[in-house]
Design an enzyme around this catalytic site. Structure first.
Site, PDB file in Angstrom:
ATOM      1  N   ARG A 229       0.836  -1.206   0.000  1.00 15.52           N
ATOM      2  CA  ARG A 229       0.000   0.000   0.000  1.00 15.52           C
ATOM      3  C   ARG A 229       0.871   1.256   0.000  1.00 15.52           C
ATOM      4  O   ARG A 229       0.537   2.268   0.618  1.00 15.52           O
ATOM      5  CB  ARG A 229      -0.953   0.007   1.198  1.00 15.52           C
ATOM      6  CG  ARG A 229      -1.969  -1.126   1.177  1.00 15.52           C
ATOM      7  CD  ARG A 229      -2.812  -1.115   2.432  1.00 15.52           C
ATOM      8  NE  ARG A 229      -3.530   0.136   2.574  1.00 15.52           N
ATOM      9  CZ  ARG A 229      -4.821   0.309   2.279  1.00 15.52           C
ATOM     10  NH1 ARG A 229      -5.528  -0.690   1.797  1.00 15.52           N
ATOM     11  NH2 ARG A 229      -5.391   1.476   2.453  1.00 15.52           N
ATOM     12  N   LYS A 262      -9.519   8.052  14.956  1.00 20.56           N
ATOM     13  CA  LYS A 262      -9.606   6.782  14.233  1.00 20.56           C
ATOM     14  C   LYS A 262      -8.181   6.310  13.950  1.00 20.56           C
ATOM     15  O   LYS A 262      -7.461   6.921  13.167  1.00 20.56           O
ATOM     16  CB  LYS A 262     -10.387   6.950  12.927  1.00 20.56           C
ATOM     17  CG  LYS A 262     -10.539   5.646  12.137  1.00 20.56           C
ATOM     18  CD  LYS A 262     -11.331   5.873  10.857  1.00 20.56           C
ATOM     19  CE  LYS A 262     -11.453   4.578  10.060  1.00 20.56           C
ATOM     20  NZ  LYS A 262     -12.209   4.779   8.793  1.00 20.56           N
ATOM     21  N   ASP A 264      -5.809   3.836  12.372  1.00 22.54           N
ATOM     22  CA  ASP A 264      -5.809   2.836  11.310  1.00 22.54           C
ATOM     23  C   ASP A 264      -4.510   2.034  11.280  1.00 22.54           C
ATOM     24  O   ASP A 264      -3.472   2.458  11.816  1.00 22.54           O
ATOM     25  CB  ASP A 264      -6.045   3.513   9.953  1.00 22.54           C
ATOM     26  CG  ASP A 264      -6.907   2.657   9.032  1.00 22.54           C
ATOM     27  OD1 ASP A 264      -6.972   1.434   9.236  1.00 22.54           O
ATOM     28  OD2 ASP A 264      -7.507   3.215   8.100  1.00 22.54           O
ATOM     29  N   ASN A 266      -3.164  -0.431   8.105  1.00 25.65           N
ATOM     30  CA  ASN A 266      -3.643  -0.919   6.816  1.00 25.65           C
ATOM     31  C   ASN A 266      -2.790  -1.979   6.139  1.00 25.65           C
ATOM     32  O   ASN A 266      -3.011  -2.282   4.973  1.00 25.65           O
ATOM     33  CB  ASN A 266      -3.827   0.267   5.858  1.00 25.65           C
ATOM     34  CG  ASN A 266      -5.193   0.903   6.014  1.00 25.65           C
ATOM     35  OD1 ASN A 266      -6.195   0.208   6.141  1.00 25.65           O
ATOM     36  ND2 ASN A 266      -5.248   2.218   6.034  1.00 25.65           N
ATOM     37  N   CYS A 310      -8.863   0.558  13.901  1.00 25.74           N
ATOM     38  CA  CYS A 310      -9.206   0.164  12.537  1.00 25.74           C
ATOM     39  C   CYS A 310      -7.989  -0.544  11.954  1.00 25.74           C
ATOM     40  O   CYS A 310      -6.855  -0.149  12.214  1.00 25.74           O
ATOM     41  CB  CYS A 310      -9.573   1.400  11.704  1.00 25.74           C
ATOM     42  SG  CYS A 310      -9.952   1.026   9.972  1.00 25.74           S
ATOM     43  N   ASP A 332     -13.816  -2.449   6.012  1.00 19.32           N
ATOM     44  CA  ASP A 332     -13.964  -1.436   4.973  1.00 19.32           C
ATOM     45  C   ASP A 332     -15.041  -1.825   3.961  1.00 19.32           C
ATOM     46  O   ASP A 332     -15.449  -1.008   3.146  1.00 19.32           O
ATOM     47  CB  ASP A 332     -12.636  -1.218   4.244  1.00 19.32           C
ATOM     48  CG  ASP A 332     -11.670  -0.361   5.046  1.00 19.32           C
ATOM     49  OD1 ASP A 332     -12.108   0.260   6.024  1.00 19.32           O
ATOM     50  OD2 ASP A 332     -10.480  -0.311   4.697  1.00 19.32           O
TER      51      ASP A 332
END
Length: 532
Positions: A229, A262, A264, A266, A310, A332
């Site tokens: 990513r 939030k 995250d 990922n 998250c 998601d």
């Protein structure tokens, strides 16, 4: 389980949405025995189930031994993660006990019974393409429909106008927000909304000021690094990295007056190497200890800030994260049809007060399915309600529908978020998915009934409710939906009849907007109130 050994484990550095540490066992030859197990941990775990030749089953859960080589010197101590085990007569009993345990003993006590705000996240409305004016218009619309928290997602920092740059530059504001983020936050709060912000503190972009100044902060070994990513992971075994993250997130909270963060995560780990530790066999565990040190410091410093975990959704949905962050973004994938499965699986072991669930745009940005706004709400109301859509593109009818949905959720928020959840029909086992949430004193309940797809010439179905006072009488009232071609019927029945005789709730497919939606899903919500 057959004779031999079955293993459920995670090796990617996080607890995993594929092999979660929460597992259940149920005897198929005895209806009255079920077991549930979980681990208070957010990293690599392993559950071993061994069925011996004499029929005994042994369960072992704990740290994964994958690449684990931990040295404990004389005088030192090593603390293994705590495990949880519950026993019940059926799976519903496992769920009930696990939910009560998480609310009563895992979630930070100041949030355990605190009703969660209805949020609007700008991500699916704008992605990286936003400015102050666009955000304020979105906030105006959010306040107008009754939302309580505005969340600014990815793209507010550094030169972050796509996903290829600037992760780690949390101290640098993106110039596309005129007047700065502090002024934006104040403007949003003047509209009666709280302000939240997205961060991904465990990651770094190679194209960033942080990487330029501190390349040693990134997780890397002697091999060429693997970007996923367009990002690398930071080495949380390094105390200097831990300090940087604590300082950076503190800066974000204080400078912008954030009420909500939030957090995250990922990507999973690669290039595992700690530059400040001598034994690399300790890396995975020391990373999680470093993460907990950071989260412990921040949540102690800002006890009133609502943190939401998250990990691309549920890749770290576990009891360890819930010790610091009282809620977690479930996935998601916000497609209402897919969420029936995702949320049911989650709710077996984790309460709805920990499960983020949003109404999103259609066609859905993950699946391209279109589902009616009422179906999207009915699915999202099973968890912590939020929205991820561009309200400026909604029709007047859709805006009015959202207002009514949010008002309904607020009216019944305590019940929906903290009542006891019971699964009625599993989405995994047939064409129906249904559940009921019951108040602790059984004075009220909310049942949601879903037919996953329309089958020609198939009649209705009887649903058997659970958790009600069978000696009481309840009024059953359908939530009014904007797309009802034929209004649902309301009635009165005893708790015994509702639980034992089965209820036909009518035609779930009598929707006026069915022809414009690709997803053939029908749903209704029913409010039950004890009247005698």
């Amino acid at each position: 389980l057959a004779c031999g050994i079955t293993v459920n484990d995670s090796r990617g550095g996080g607890s995993s949405n594929v092999h979660n540490p929460f597992v259940m066992l149920k005897r198929i030859n005895r209806a009255a025995e079920s077991y549930g197990f979980n681990l208070l941990y957010s990293g690599n775990h392993k559950e071993i189930f061994e069925v011996r030749a004499n029929g005994d089953t042994r369960v072992l859960t704990g740290l994964n031994d994958y690449l684990l080589d931990y040295t404990v010197e004389g005088g030192e101590a090593f603390y293994s993660p705590e495990a949880v085990m519950v026993y019940a007569k059926d799976v519903c009993g496992i769920t009930e006990q696990m939910h009560k345990f998480v609310r009563g003993h895992i979630v930070p006590p100041e949030f355990a019974e605190q009703e969660r705000p209805i949020l609007l996240n700008n991500w699916e409305a704008t992605y990286f393409d936003f400015n102050k004016q666009k955000l304020l218009k979105l906030a105006d619309s959010a306040a107008g429909i009754g939302a309580e928290l505005f969340v600014l997602d990815d793209g507010w920092f550094g030169n972050r106008n796509d996903d290829k740059t600037s992760l780690g530059d949390w101290l640098i504001e993106n110039p596309k927000i005129d007047g700065g983020l502090g002024a934006l936050s104040k403007s949003i709060k003047k509209k009666g909304l709280k302000f939240g912000i997205w961060v991904e503190p465990e990651m770094v972009s190679v194209k960033s000021e942080l990487f330029k100044a501190h390349p040693e902060f990134a997780m890397k070994n002697h091999r060429p690094v693997l970007e996923r990513r367009n990002q690398l992971m930071l080495d949380l075994t390094n105390a200097a990295v831990q300090g940087y993250i604590i300082n950076a997130v503190s800066h974000v909270i204080e400078k912008y007056g954030a009420d909500y963060i939030k957090w995250d995560y990922n990507r999973n780990m690669s290039d595992m190497f700690g530059s400040t530790i001598s034994n690399q066999g300790e890396f995975f565990h020391r990373y999680i200890l470093g993460l907990y040190k950071v989260l412990g410091a921040l949540t102690a410093k800002y006890p009133k800030v609502l943190f939401e975990a998250c990990a691309g959704g549920g890749n770290r949905f576990d009891l360890g994260m819930l010790c610091y962050m009282p809620q977690i973004w479930t996935s998601d994938n916000t497609d209402a049809s897919d969420r029936l499965y995702i949320q049911e699986g989650t709710l077996y072991g984790y309460p709805q007060s920990a499960m983020g669930a949003h109404i999103s745009i259609c066609p859905n940005h993950q699946t391209d399915n279109s589902t009616s706004l009422e179906n999207r709400f009915n699915a999202a109301a099973a968890g912590l309600l939020g929205l991820e859509l561009d309200l400026e593109k909604c029709s007047a009818v859709e805006i009015e529908t959202l207002k009514k949905q949010i008002a309904f959720y607020k009216k019944h928020r305590k019940l929906l978020q903290f009542g006891q959840y019971y699964l009625l029909d599993s989405a995994f086992e047939g064409n129906f998915a249904s559940w009921i949430i019951v108040a602790p004193d059984k004075s009220e309940a909310m049942a949601t009934i879903v037919t996953k797809r329309k089958i020609t010439n198939r009649g209705g179905n009887k649903f058997f409710l659970k958790g009600l006072d069978e000696k009481a009488v309840y009024s059953v009232t359908a939530r009014e939906q904007a797309n009802e071609a034929v209004p649902s019927r309301n009635f009165t029945a005893s708790g015994a009849a509702l639980c034992s005789l089965g209820v036909d709730f009518g035609d779930l497919f009598a929707d006026s907007d069915r022809s414009v939606n690709s997803n053939s899903m029908g749903s209704r919500m029913f409010y039950l109130k004890k009247i005698k």
